[in-house]
Write an enzyme that holds these catalytic residues in place. Structure first.
Site, PDB file in Angstrom:
ATOM      1  N   SER A   1       0.853  -1.197   0.000  1.00 32.59           N
ATOM      2  CA  SER A   1       0.000   0.000   0.000  1.00 32.59           C
ATOM      3  C   SER A   1       0.884   1.241   0.000  1.00 32.59           C
ATOM      4  O   SER A   1       2.060   1.184   0.355  1.00 32.59           O
ATOM      5  CB  SER A   1      -0.927  -0.009   1.219  1.00 32.59           C
ATOM      6  OG  SER A   1      -0.179  -0.125   2.430  1.00 32.59           O
TER       7      SER A   1
ATOM      8  N   GLU B   1       1.206   5.622   0.765  1.00 29.08           N
ATOM      9  CA  GLU B   1       0.670   6.830   1.383  1.00 29.08           C
ATOM     10  C   GLU B   1       1.035   8.043   0.544  1.00 29.08           C
ATOM     11  O   GLU B   1       2.172   8.204   0.108  1.00 29.08           O
ATOM     12  CB  GLU B   1       1.209   7.013   2.800  1.00 29.08           C
ATOM     13  CG  GLU B   1       0.696   8.309   3.450  1.00 29.08           C
ATOM     14  CD  GLU B   1       1.036   8.432   4.905  1.00 29.08           C
ATOM     15  OE1 GLU B   1       0.542   7.586   5.678  1.00 29.08           O
ATOM     16  OE2 GLU B   1       1.807   9.341   5.276  1.00 29.08           O
TER      17      GLU B   1
ATOM     18  N   ASP C   1      -1.627  15.647  15.003  1.00 35.26           N
ATOM     19  CA  ASP C   1      -0.653  16.551  15.620  1.00 35.26           C
ATOM     20  C   ASP C   1      -1.348  17.803  16.128  1.00 35.26           C
ATOM     21  O   ASP C   1      -2.372  18.234  15.590  1.00 35.26           O
ATOM     22  CB  ASP C   1       0.423  16.952  14.609  1.00 35.26           C
ATOM     23  CG  ASP C   1       1.242  15.765  14.137  1.00 35.26           C
ATOM     24  OD1 ASP C   1       1.459  14.839  14.948  1.00 35.26           O
ATOM     25  OD2 ASP C   1       1.642  15.758  12.955  1.00 35.26           O
TER      26      ASP C   1
ATOM     27  N   PHE D   1      12.380  14.958   8.537  1.00 33.03           N
ATOM     28  CA  PHE D   1      11.276  14.043   8.825  1.00 33.03           C
ATOM     29  C   PHE D   1      11.517  13.250  10.105  1.00 33.03           C
ATOM     30  O   PHE D   1      10.622  13.087  10.930  1.00 33.03           O
ATOM     31  CB  PHE D   1      11.078  13.074   7.654  1.00 33.03           C
ATOM     32  CG  PHE D   1      10.282  13.638   6.511  1.00 33.03           C
ATOM     33  CD1 PHE D   1       9.902  14.966   6.490  1.00 33.03           C
ATOM     34  CD2 PHE D   1       9.904  12.838   5.449  1.00 33.03           C
ATOM     35  CE1 PHE D   1       9.169  15.501   5.436  1.00 33.03           C
ATOM     36  CE2 PHE D   1       9.170  13.341   4.391  1.00 33.03           C
ATOM     37  CZ  PHE D   1       8.812  14.680   4.389  1.00 33.03           C
TER      38      PHE D   1
ATOM     39  N   HIS E   1       3.823  -0.789   3.817  1.00 32.99           N
ATOM     40  CA  HIS E   1       3.141   0.471   3.525  1.00 32.99           C
ATOM     41  C   HIS E   1       4.220   1.494   3.180  1.00 32.99           C
ATOM     42  O   HIS E   1       5.061   1.828   4.019  1.00 32.99           O
ATOM     43  CB  HIS E   1       2.334   0.934   4.740  1.00 32.99           C
ATOM     44  CG  HIS E   1       1.486   2.142   4.493  1.00 32.99           C
ATOM     45  ND1 HIS E   1       0.400   2.126   3.652  1.00 32.99           N
ATOM     46  CD2 HIS E   1       1.567   3.420   4.972  1.00 32.99           C
ATOM     47  CE1 HIS E   1      -0.174   3.327   3.640  1.00 32.99           C
ATOM     48  NE2 HIS E   1       0.530   4.127   4.419  1.00 32.99           N
TER      49      HIS E   1
END
Length: 290
Positions: A16, A18, A110, A219, A269
């Site tokens: 998958s 994102e 967040d 990140f 993912h």
């Protein structure tokens, strides 16, 4: 609504992707072209994120609906609750149902930088588990929840963090997607502890191919993930060569994914950063060895 897709337990790894919503409205069509390109890799589903506190929420929902309707890929829309009321979440769920979105990634979200957030006890949804339970009570959605192999940055301990994951799964989470990591030992340790705690749902590793060293450091600083010492040393040597960094990222992620799948991970993912090249090459390599 049709039966909710069950992606796991069919004897093959589940891949998958994102994506994140582009900030500029004029970039949406180009973004959708990129999603269409990655559809050729046959992901079982894709996820689409939006900003802290729900910024960009309406456009994200609209775009998720377009991915589902125009491109024909099962789409799981991120849904956060830190600044939302139950009435707002209920209205969002109705919109998702109307768009035939059958899966949600349920997150606390967040804390937004531009507004105050009430303490957990004063919000409709104090924690992600409350959102999971609310969505489950409405019915009609498959639910992914987040796991943190290196512990959530706000958690008081790894044990507390795993306890919160158990609560999310108990509230109705159908599968777990992990935060990005670069040392597989962290994932395997996390899964072992989760199983010992009674968490039986699929725990899907989240992998982000490195495409830029500065971006990587930014990140990882935000999400609390660590860059292994050896990886840092290698990237520092080649950071001025963008092509070399991309090739390194593809090689490293491919090795990660092979070991993860060989040792029982239910799939991968990919955090694509809205780029197709790295994910395409990694997945092509993996499928040759399956």
């Amino acid at each position: 609504m049709a039966a909710i897709p069950n992606f796991f337990g069919k004897g093959e790894p589940v891949f998958s992707f994102e994506f994140f919503l582009p900030k500029a409205p004029e970039d949406i069509d180009a973004f959708l072209s990129g999603v269409r390109e990655l559809k050729t890799l046959d992901p079982k589903f894709v996820t689409l994120t939006y900003g802290a506190g729900g910024s960009g929420r309406d456009k994200t929902i609209e775009t998720a609906g377009r991915i589902r309707a125009e491109i024909g890929v099962e789409t799981a829309c991120h849904l956060t609750c830190i600044t939302h009321s139950q009435a707002e979440i209920a209205a969002i769920l109705e919109r998702l149902k109307a768009l035939k979105i059958e899966n949600v990634v349920a997150l606390r979200g967040d804390k937004p930088k531009d507004q105050e957030v009430a303490p957990p006890g004063q919000r409709d949804f104090g924690y992600a588990r409350d959102l999971v339970a609310f969505i489950k009570s409405k019915g009609g959605f498959g639910l992914a929840v987040a796991g943190y192999p290196e512990t959530h940055p706000e958690s008081i301990s790894p044990e507390d963090d795993l306890s919160r994951l158990k609560d999310k799964v108990a509230a109705g989470g159908d599968w777990v997607i992990t935060q990005l990591f670069f040392d597989n030992a962290d994932y395997f340790r996390f899964v072992e502890k989760a199983r010992a705690l009674g968490i039986t749902k699929p725990i899907v590793p989240g992998i982000m191919p490195v495409t830029g060293y500065s971006q990587l450091k930014r990140f990882t600083a935000m999400c609390g993930a660590k860059i292994p010492v050896e990886m840092t040393a290698q990237l520092e040597k080649i950071q001025a060569d963008p092509e070399a960094v991309i090739r390194f990222g593809i090689d490293h992620a491919t090795k990660q994914c092979r070991e993860l799948l060989d040792r029982g991970a239910p799939g991968v993912h990919f955090y694509t950063l809205n780029r197709s090249r790295s994910t395409s090459e990694i997945l092509a390599r993996l499928r040759k060895s399956l």
